[in-house]
Design an enzyme around this catalytic site. Structure first.
Site, PDB file in Angstrom:
ATOM      1  CB  SER A   1     -11.472 -40.148  -9.057  1.00  0.00           C
ATOM      2  OG  SER A   1     -10.465 -41.031  -9.528  1.00  0.00           O
TER       3      SER A   1
ATOM      4  CG  HIS B   1      -8.130 -49.478   0.151  1.00  0.00           C
ATOM      5  ND1 HIS B   1      -7.567 -49.719  -1.072  1.00  0.00           N
ATOM      6  CD2 HIS B   1      -8.600 -48.202   0.109  1.00  0.00           C
ATOM      7  CE1 HIS B   1      -7.687 -48.630  -1.834  1.00  0.00           C
ATOM      8  NE2 HIS B   1      -8.304 -47.694  -1.126  1.00  0.00           N
TER       9      HIS B   1
ATOM     10  CG  ASN C   1      -6.307 -44.506   1.989  1.00  0.00           C
ATOM     11  OD1 ASN C   1      -5.254 -44.673   2.605  1.00  0.00           O
ATOM     12  ND2 ASN C   1      -6.788 -45.393   1.139  1.00  0.00           N
TER      13      ASN C   1
ATOM     14  CD  GLU D   1      -4.860 -48.684  -3.385  1.00  0.00           C
ATOM     15  OE1 GLU D   1      -4.298 -48.284  -2.352  1.00  0.00           O
ATOM     16  OE2 GLU D   1      -5.358 -47.913  -4.231  1.00  0.00           O
TER      17      GLU D   1
ATOM     18  N   GLY E   1      -7.996 -43.570  -8.150  1.00  0.00           N
ATOM     19  CA  GLY E   1      -6.755 -43.032  -8.722  1.00  0.00           C
ATOM     20  C   GLY E   1      -6.786 -42.870 -10.231  1.00  0.00           C
TER      21      GLY E   1
ATOM     22  CD  GLU F   1     -12.297 -46.321  -1.410  1.00  0.00           C
ATOM     23  OE1 GLU F   1     -12.014 -45.127  -1.402  1.00  0.00           O
ATOM     24  OE2 GLU F   1     -11.468 -47.215  -1.174  1.00  0.00           O
TER      25      GLU F   1
ATOM     26  CE  LYS G   1      -5.374 -44.818  -2.075  1.00  0.00           C
ATOM     27  NZ  LYS G   1      -5.817 -45.183  -3.405  1.00  0.00           N
TER      28      LYS G   1
HETATM   29  P1  PGA Z   1      -8.359 -41.762  -4.844  1.00  0.00           P
HETATM   30  O1  PGA Z   1      -8.299 -42.999  -3.811  1.00  0.00           O
HETATM   31  O2  PGA Z   1      -9.165 -40.670  -4.162  1.00  0.00           O
HETATM   32  O3  PGA Z   1      -6.927 -41.375  -5.058  1.00  0.00           O
HETATM   33  O4  PGA Z   1      -9.036 -42.250  -6.074  1.00  0.00           O
HETATM   34  C1  PGA Z   1      -9.392 -43.329  -3.003  1.00  0.00           C
HETATM   35  C2  PGA Z   1      -9.077 -44.534  -2.157  1.00  0.00           C
HETATM   36  O5  PGA Z   1      -8.424 -45.463  -2.645  1.00  0.00           O
HETATM   37  O6  PGA Z   1      -9.464 -44.593  -0.972  1.00  0.00           O
END
Ligand code: PGA
Length: 251
Positions: A209, A93, A10, A95, A170, A164, A12
């Site tokens: 992560s 997601h 992803n 976000e 992150g 998630e 983003k």
């Molecule tokens: P990350 O993000 O691997 O940077 O923690 C995962 C995600 O949001 O899909």
């Protein structure tokens, strides 16, 4: 039942034309792991160029509008993603849920539209830290799942669920293997309740992560059928070892 592993990146809001070389490197190296399904969900504006650059490799979007078309300024439809070369999309997601106030009902509508339009779906769910600290992670995530699941699936393989935990995205923090196991087995049970035997075929990805250093342990957890990877999917040098770990975990 052990399902074929699925590792999706992803990107983003990262990625410019200059980063197409990373997509090419990831696509080339992932062909060394034919037992693992690999995809990259890139910014919508890169989908067409990425699809042309790496024919046969799966490129996806990160969101769609729930309507098939219409007066929705600035939005992108499932059919537009397909037309640009995408074969899948992320929906729900955290976000988007947090930053754009998306509800379970909207996420469900998006998942249904995507599937209707021939896109595979990665549907994201996950709890915030306070909820985990209160001991309500499983019940909260299952309620989110109930509200967000599409009414029907076809073969099961067109839908993946990404668990998630928001506090792990992150941050470098990852739940314990026991916490992941508890959540994934609860999600599996709910999918089977909802869809019957097809629920056994829906892949449950872990996200938050995931790195080369922890991927093998995470993939070793029962009912972890792959990963949704953010930061570590931006560079082939980080993402390829994660794909290799998925291959190793399948023996
Ligand atoms: P990350 O993000 O691997 O940077 O923690 C995962 C995600 O949001 O899909």
């Amino acid at each position: 039942m052990a399902l074929r592993k699925f590792v999706a990146g992803n990107w983003k809001m990262h990625g410019l034309s200059a980063d197409l070389v990373e997509i090419e490197a990831i696509a080339a190296a992932s062909s060394n792991f034919p037992g693992v399904d690999v995809a990259l969900c890139v910014p919508a504006i890169l989908i067409e160029r990425a699809s042309r650059a790496v024919p046969g490799f799966r490129i996806g979007g990160q969101d769609i509008h729930q309507a098939k078309e219409g007066a929705h300024t600035g939005s992108i439809s499932a059919r537009m993603l397909r037309d640009a070369g995408a074969t899948l999309t992320i929906v729900g997601h955290s976000e988007r849920r947090e930053g754009h106030n998306e509800t379970n009902a909207q996420v469900r509508a998006k998942a249904e539209t995507a599937i209707d339009c021939g896109l595979d779906v990665i549907l994201c769910i996950g709890e915030i830290l306070e909820v985990r600290e209160q001991g309500a992670a499983v019940s909260t995530v299952l309620a989110q799942l109930d509200g967000s699941l599409p009414d029907r699936t076809n073969a099961g393989s067109e839908l993946s669920i990404a668990y998630e935990p928001v506090w792990a995205i992150g941050t470098g923090k990852v739940p314990t293997a026991g916490e992941i196991l508890e959540m994934h087995s609860s999600i599996r049970a709910r999918l089977v309740e909802r869809y019957g035997a097809t629920g056994e075929l829906i892949r449950i990805l872990y996200g938050g992560s995931v790195k080369p250093s922890n991927a093998l342990e995470i993939f070793g957890v029962s009912d972890v059928d792959g990963a949704l990877v953010g930061g570590a999917s931006l560079k082939a040098s980080d993402f390829i070892p994660i794909i290799a770990a998925a291959a190793d975990s399948q023996g």
